[in-house]
Write a protein that holds these residues in place. Structure first.
Motif, PDB file in Angstrom:
ATOM      1  N   ALA A   1       0.834  -1.200   0.000  1.00  0.00           N
ATOM      2  CA  ALA A   1       0.000   0.000   0.000  1.00  0.00           C
ATOM      3  C   ALA A   1       0.875   1.259   0.000  1.00  0.00           C
ATOM      4  N   VAL A   2       1.835   1.335   0.940  1.00  0.00           N
ATOM      5  CA  VAL A   2       2.632   2.563   1.111  1.00  0.00           C
ATOM      6  C   VAL A   2       4.097   2.204   1.306  1.00  0.00           C
ATOM      7  N   ARG A   3       4.963   2.981   0.678  1.00  0.00           N
ATOM      8  CA  ARG A   3       6.398   2.859   0.934  1.00  0.00           C
ATOM      9  C   ARG A   3       6.967   4.237   1.220  1.00  0.00           C
ATOM     10  N   MET A   4       7.704   4.343   2.298  1.00  0.00           N
ATOM     11  CA  MET A   4       8.433   5.568   2.630  1.00  0.00           C
ATOM     12  C   MET A   4       9.906   5.263   2.397  1.00  0.00           C
ATOM     13  N   SER A   5      10.493   5.851   1.371  1.00  0.00           N
ATOM     14  CA  SER A   5      11.853   5.478   1.002  1.00  0.00           C
ATOM     15  C   SER A   5      12.920   6.264   1.740  1.00  0.00           C
ATOM     16  N   SER A   6      12.515   7.092   2.681  1.00  0.00           N
ATOM     17  CA  SER A   6      13.482   7.840   3.475  1.00  0.00           C
ATOM     18  C   SER A   6      12.990   7.894   4.905  1.00  0.00           C
ATOM     19  N   ALA A   7      13.918   7.831   5.831  1.00  0.00           N
ATOM     20  CA  ALA A   7      13.537   7.887   7.244  1.00  0.00           C
ATOM     21  C   ALA A   7      13.379   9.323   7.728  1.00  0.00           C
ATOM     22  N   ALA A   8      13.562  10.289   6.830  1.00  0.00           N
ATOM     23  CA  ALA A   8      13.512  11.704   7.226  1.00  0.00           C
ATOM     24  C   ALA A   8      12.152  12.083   7.799  1.00  0.00           C
ATOM     25  N   ASN A   9      11.081  11.668   7.167  1.00  0.00           N
ATOM     26  CA  ASN A   9       9.744  12.018   7.622  1.00  0.00           C
ATOM     27  C   ASN A   9       8.838  10.799   7.620  1.00  0.00           C
ATOM     28  N   HIS A  10       8.061  10.697   8.658  1.00  0.00           N
ATOM     29  CA  HIS A  10       7.048   9.648   8.731  1.00  0.00           C
ATOM     30  C   HIS A  10       5.705  10.353   8.805  1.00  0.00           C
ATOM     31  N   PRO A  11       5.017  10.441   7.680  1.00  0.00           N
ATOM     32  CA  PRO A  11       3.765  11.191   7.645  1.00  0.00           C
ATOM     33  C   PRO A  11       2.685  10.545   8.503  1.00  0.00           C
ATOM     34  N   PRO A  12       1.757  11.352   8.985  1.00  0.00           N
ATOM     35  CA  PRO A  12       0.676  10.793   9.799  1.00  0.00           C
ATOM     36  C   PRO A  12      -0.361  10.054   8.956  1.00  0.00           C
ATOM     37  N   PHE A  13      -0.750   8.901   9.449  1.00  0.00           N
ATOM     38  CA  PHE A  13      -1.864   8.136   8.907  1.00  0.00           C
ATOM     39  C   PHE A  13      -2.868   8.063  10.043  1.00  0.00           C
ATOM     40  N   THR A  14      -3.813   8.991  10.061  1.00  0.00           N
ATOM     41  CA  THR A  14      -4.763   9.129  11.155  1.00  0.00           C
ATOM     42  C   THR A  14      -6.083   8.451  10.797  1.00  0.00           C
TER      43      THR A  14
END
Length: 169
Positions: free
Chosen positions: A150-163
Motif C-alpha cells: 500500500a505505502v512505501r516511505m523510502s526515506s527515514a527523514a519524515n514519517h507522515p501521519p496516517f490518522t
C-alpha cells in the motif's frame, strides 16, 4: 490530464478515467517548482478505468517543496492507478510524492493500485503528506522488491501521519 505549475486550481466532482502520462502523473502532476494551490473534492481518479504513468504516480505526481498540506488538498476522492514501465524508478501506483511535497489526503479511497514498487503511495525524501480517514484496499507491489503493497516511505527523514486510516487486503 492536468500538469499544474502556478495559480489556483479547484476541481470538484470531476472524473479522470484512463488518463496516461509517458513519465509522471497520469491524471495530475505538479512541476518541480510549482507554487500554485490545488483543491480536489469528490473526484474520481480511475474509478472506471485506471489511470497510468510509465514511471511515477499512476494518478497523481507531486514533487515540489511548495506543495503543502494547506496548498494541495484531496478530499473525498477515489484513486486507482497503475505504474508500468521499463525504468528502475517505477513507483507509486496511485500517488508519488517527492521533492519535499506535502499534500493532504482526507477521506480518500486508494483502491486497486499497483506498481513495481509501492502499490498505492510512494513517499520519497523530505516529503511529509498527511492521510486522514483514508482507506487502502487491494493495492499491491508487483515488482521483485516487494516494498510497500500500500505505502512505501523510502526515506527515514519524515514519517507522515496516517490518522484513522484502514488497510484492507
Amino acid at each position: 490530464a492536468i500538469y499544474h505549475g502556478s495559480g489556483t486550481l479547484v476541481v470538484d466532482g470531476a472524473s479522470f478515467d484512463g488518463c496516461h502520462a509517458d513519465k509522471f502523473g497520469g491524471a495530475y502532476g505538479t512541476t518541480d517548482s510549482s507554487d500554485g494551490n490545488a483543491q480536489f473534492k469528490n473526484c474520481n481518479f480511475g474509478k472506471v478505468t485506471r489511470n497510468t504513468a510509465l514511471e511515477r504516480g499512476g494518478c497523481i505526481y507531486s514533487n515540489s517543496p511548495n506543495v503543502t498540506t494547506t496548498s494541495h488538498t484531496f478530499t473525498d476522492c477515489w484513486i486507482s492507478g497503475q505504474v508500468a514501465g521499463g525504468s528502475s524508478d517505477v513507483n507509486g501506483g496511485g500517488v508519488r510524492v517527492g521533492g519535499g511535497a506535502s499534500p493532504a489526503f482526507t477521506r480518500c479511497t486508494f483502491d486497486n493500485c499497483s506498481a513495481e514498487d509501492s502499490g498505492a503511495v510512494h513517499i520519497a525524501g523530505s516529503s511529509a503528506p498527511s492521510f486522514t480517514n483514508c482507506t487502502f484496499s487491494n493495492c499491491e507491489n508487483v515488482g521483485s522488491s516487494k516494498n510497500g503493497g500500500a505505502v512505501r516511505m523510502s526515506s527515514a527523514a519524515n514519517h507522515p501521519p496516517f490518522t484513522s486510516c484502514h488497510f484492507i487486503n
